[in-house]
Design an enzyme around this catalytic site. Sequence first.
Site, short mmCIF file in Angstrom:
data_model
loop_
_atom_site.label_atom_id
_atom_site.label_comp_id
_atom_site.label_asym_id
_atom_site.label_seq_id
_atom_site.Cartn_x
_atom_site.Cartn_y
_atom_site.Cartn_z
N GLY A 144 -16.11 2.51 3.87
CA GLY A 144 -14.89 3.30 3.78
C GLY A 144 -14.04 2.98 2.56
O GLY A 144 -12.86 3.33 2.52
N GLN A 145 -14.63 2.34 1.56
CA GLN A 145 -13.87 1.99 0.35
C GLN A 145 -13.60 3.25 -0.47
O GLN A 145 -14.51 4.05 -0.72
CB GLN A 145 -14.67 0.99 -0.49
CG GLN A 145 -13.91 0.49 -1.72
CD GLN A 145 -14.68 -0.58 -2.49
OE1 GLN A 145 -15.81 -0.94 -2.12
NE2 GLN A 145 -14.09 -1.07 -3.55
N ASP A 183 0.85 -1.19 0.00
CA ASP A 183 0.00 0.00 0.00
C ASP A 183 0.89 1.24 0.00
O ASP A 183 1.88 1.31 0.72
CB ASP A 183 -0.92 -0.01 1.22
CG ASP A 183 -2.06 0.99 1.09
OD1 ASP A 183 -3.23 0.55 1.01
OD2 ASP A 183 -1.80 2.22 1.07
N HIS A 241 -10.34 -5.20 -3.21
CA HIS A 241 -9.00 -5.45 -2.66
C HIS A 241 -9.11 -5.83 -1.21
O HIS A 241 -10.01 -5.37 -0.49
CB HIS A 241 -8.09 -4.23 -2.82
CG HIS A 241 -8.69 -2.96 -2.30
ND1 HIS A 241 -9.63 -2.25 -3.02
CD2 HIS A 241 -8.50 -2.27 -1.15
CE1 HIS A 241 -9.98 -1.17 -2.33
NE2 HIS A 241 -9.32 -1.17 -1.18
N LEU A 242 -8.20 -6.68 -0.76
CA LEU A 242 -8.09 -7.07 0.63
C LEU A 242 -6.85 -6.37 1.20
O LEU A 242 -5.78 -6.39 0.57
CB LEU A 242 -7.93 -8.59 0.78
CG LEU A 242 -9.18 -9.46 0.64
CD1 LEU A 242 -9.83 -9.31 -0.73
CD2 LEU A 242 -8.85 -10.92 0.91
N HIS A 243 -7.02 -5.77 2.35
CA HIS A 243 -5.87 -5.20 3.07
C HIS A 243 -5.31 -6.28 3.99
O HIS A 243 -6.06 -6.83 4.82
CB HIS A 243 -6.28 -4.03 3.94
CG HIS A 243 -6.83 -2.84 3.23
ND1 HIS A 243 -6.11 -1.70 3.01
CD2 HIS A 243 -8.06 -2.61 2.70
CE1 HIS A 243 -6.86 -0.80 2.38
NE2 HIS A 243 -8.05 -1.33 2.18
N ASN A 285 -12.81 -3.24 2.95
CA ASN A 285 -13.73 -2.10 2.97
C ASN A 285 -14.63 -2.21 1.74
O ASN A 285 -14.14 -2.41 0.62
CB ASN A 285 -12.94 -0.80 2.94
CG ASN A 285 -12.08 -0.61 4.18
OD1 ASN A 285 -12.47 -1.02 5.27
ND2 ASN A 285 -10.92 0.00 4.02
P1 5GP Z 1 -9.77 1.42 0.50
O1 5GP Z 1 -9.90 2.73 1.24
O2 5GP Z 1 -10.46 1.49 -0.83
O3 5GP Z 1 -10.16 0.22 1.31
O4 5GP Z 1 -8.23 1.23 0.26
C1 5GP Z 1 -7.55 1.76 -0.84
C2 5GP Z 1 -6.09 1.68 -0.54
O5 5GP Z 1 -5.37 1.84 -1.74
C3 5GP Z 1 -5.59 2.75 0.44
O6 5GP Z 1 -5.00 2.14 1.57
C4 5GP Z 1 -4.58 3.54 -0.39
O7 5GP Z 1 -3.46 3.94 0.37
C5 5GP Z 1 -4.20 2.55 -1.48
N1 5GP Z 1 -3.83 3.16 -2.73
C6 5GP Z 1 -4.51 4.12 -3.42
N2 5GP Z 1 -3.88 4.42 -4.56
C7 5GP Z 1 -2.77 3.65 -4.60
C8 5GP Z 1 -1.72 3.51 -5.56
O8 5GP Z 1 -1.67 4.17 -6.59
N3 5GP Z 1 -0.74 2.60 -5.28
C9 5GP Z 1 -0.76 1.84 -4.14
N4 5GP Z 1 0.26 0.97 -3.94
N5 5GP Z 1 -1.75 1.95 -3.21
C10 5GP Z 1 -2.74 2.83 -3.45
#
Ligand code: 5GP
Length: 113
Positions: free
Chosen positions: A92-93, A30, A99-101, A86
């Site tokens: 909070g997406q 991330d 995607h999975l964190h 998310n």
């Molecule tokens: P969400 O909030 O949708 O669950 O998570 C999206 C995640 O994608 C966030 O943790 C954010 O830091 C990450 N992210 C957004 N844009 C990029 C990118 O261009 N490259 C990478 N490696 N991570 C990204």
Amino acid sequence: MSDCIFCRIAAGEVPAKILHSDEAVIAFADVHPQAPTHVLVVPRAHHTSLADVPPGEDATLGRLLATCRELAAVLGLRGGYRVVVNTGADGGQTVSHLHLHLLGGRAMSWPPG
Ligand code: 5GP
Ligand code: ZN
């Protein structure tokens, strides 16, 4: 989808620190890590969110979770870890590609914000 950042990373058009890649799943660091280990585990196929994965593609969901398990072992997250998905606005997406964190390397608190 040419305007989707995770599709572009999967296609190699945008750089990322890739930790896993196979025909169905990629994983990369991330860009704004929330823990010492913060990896995004992503299907190559574009699905807007978990809610939008058709039942016929449920096998992909298993592949994503199994990749989290394997990466956690490879990355040495012996103390445990958290997997977060998310989903949608209330979830909070912020990136509209499933995607999975995978978060680890520190103790997590509960409940989440
Ligand atoms: P969400 O909030 O949708 O669950 O998570 C999206 C995640 O994608 C966030 O943790 C954010 O830091 C990450 N992210 C957004 N844009 C990029 C990118 O261009 N490259 C990478 N490696 N991570 C990204
Ligand atoms: Zn996408």
